[in-house]
Design an enzyme around this catalytic site. Sequence first.
Site, PDB file in Angstrom:
ATOM      1  N   ARG A 240       5.518   4.376  -2.208  1.00 44.39           N
ATOM      2  CA  ARG A 240       4.312   4.375  -1.756  1.00 44.39           C
ATOM      3  C   ARG A 240       3.554   5.376  -2.391  1.00 44.39           C
ATOM      4  O   ARG A 240       2.224   5.101  -2.336  1.00 44.39           O
ATOM      5  CB  ARG A 240       4.295   4.306  -0.316  1.00 44.39           C
TER       6      ARG A 240
ATOM      7  N   ILE B 290      -5.375   0.553   2.435  1.00 47.24           N
ATOM      8  CA  ILE B 290      -4.044   0.122   2.254  1.00 47.24           C
ATOM      9  C   ILE B 290      -3.338  -0.080   3.626  1.00 47.24           C
ATOM     10  O   ILE B 290      -3.586   1.036   4.256  1.00 47.24           O
ATOM     11  CB  ILE B 290      -3.276   1.024   1.133  1.00 47.24           C
ATOM     12  N   SER B 291      -2.727  -0.944   4.021  1.00 51.79           N
ATOM     13  CA  SER B 291      -2.157  -0.845   5.343  1.00 51.79           C
ATOM     14  C   SER B 291      -1.177   0.063   5.484  1.00 51.79           C
ATOM     15  O   SER B 291      -0.504   0.889   4.614  1.00 51.79           O
ATOM     16  CB  SER B 291      -1.296  -2.434   5.534  1.00 51.79           C
ATOM     17  N   ALA B 292      -0.798   0.405   6.940  1.00 51.24           N
ATOM     18  CA  ALA B 292       0.197   1.484   7.265  1.00 51.24           C
ATOM     19  C   ALA B 292       1.690   0.858   6.795  1.00 51.24           C
ATOM     20  O   ALA B 292       1.703  -0.334   6.773  1.00 51.24           O
ATOM     21  CB  ALA B 292       0.192   1.657   8.779  1.00 51.24           C
TER      22      ALA B 292
ATOM     23  N   HIS C 299       3.374  -3.105   6.341  1.00 51.66           N
ATOM     24  CA  HIS C 299       3.733  -3.592   5.150  1.00 51.66           C
ATOM     25  C   HIS C 299       5.446  -4.033   5.260  1.00 51.66           C
ATOM     26  O   HIS C 299       5.761  -5.277   4.851  1.00 51.66           O
ATOM     27  CB  HIS C 299       3.939  -2.549   4.053  1.00 51.66           C
TER      28      HIS C 299
END
Length: 230
Positions: free
Chosen positions: A40, A64-66, A70
């Site tokens: 990440r 960007i998602s946590a 994901h």
Amino acid sequence: MERIWRGSSINKNKEMVDRLQSHGVIRSQKVAEVMETIDRALFVPADTPPYVDNPMQIGYNVTISAPHMHAMCLELLENHLKPGMHALDVGSGTGYLTACFAIMVEQQGRAVGVEHIPELVESSTRNIQRSAAAELLKEGPLSVHVGDGRLGWPDFAPYDAIHVGAASPEIPPALVEQLKPGGRLVIPVGNIFQDLQVVDKNMDGSLSVRSETSVRYVPLTSREAQLRGY
């Protein structure tokens, strides 16, 4: 779903994956392996803590998602991301989840990212080139394109798996059309109140829809509205 940990005490990608496993977000060994493979840290803005369980701004009113989101989406789509399958990532942003998809569908499959901000397509391509998915990008099974994700990407349809990384007021018809019978679409649906919906396309073309959890995503909208801040 609430974030699982606060602060930035985790400083290694594997520690992040281990924490997601210990909290039961990751149950699949395959998902754990993929999230360990795609670091990440290569996909978040410089000088930000990469492994904190928060969404992060990446510019252009995009996040960007946590990590837990994901992981959840990979878990929901795992059976539709087998080697040789086709996957579409709508609103691909940094390219993180698109790269994960590519690792899962492997050389004989196809992973496609669609993002309507050209600068994000360029930066996500650079991110992927530094990652374990670089060879798949170079050889063609992985690609990222500039386009309106609400219209999907028909060139490589039908898709076994479709993920949407922004909330839509309703399920876009083009995505349903491009979903393969037997395939699965995961999409946040709603405006102020949103649910992560799991849409399965039955072999007869009918849909089975269920809500997985309440979520909060940025809106799936036009490029112009997004740049205006909706």
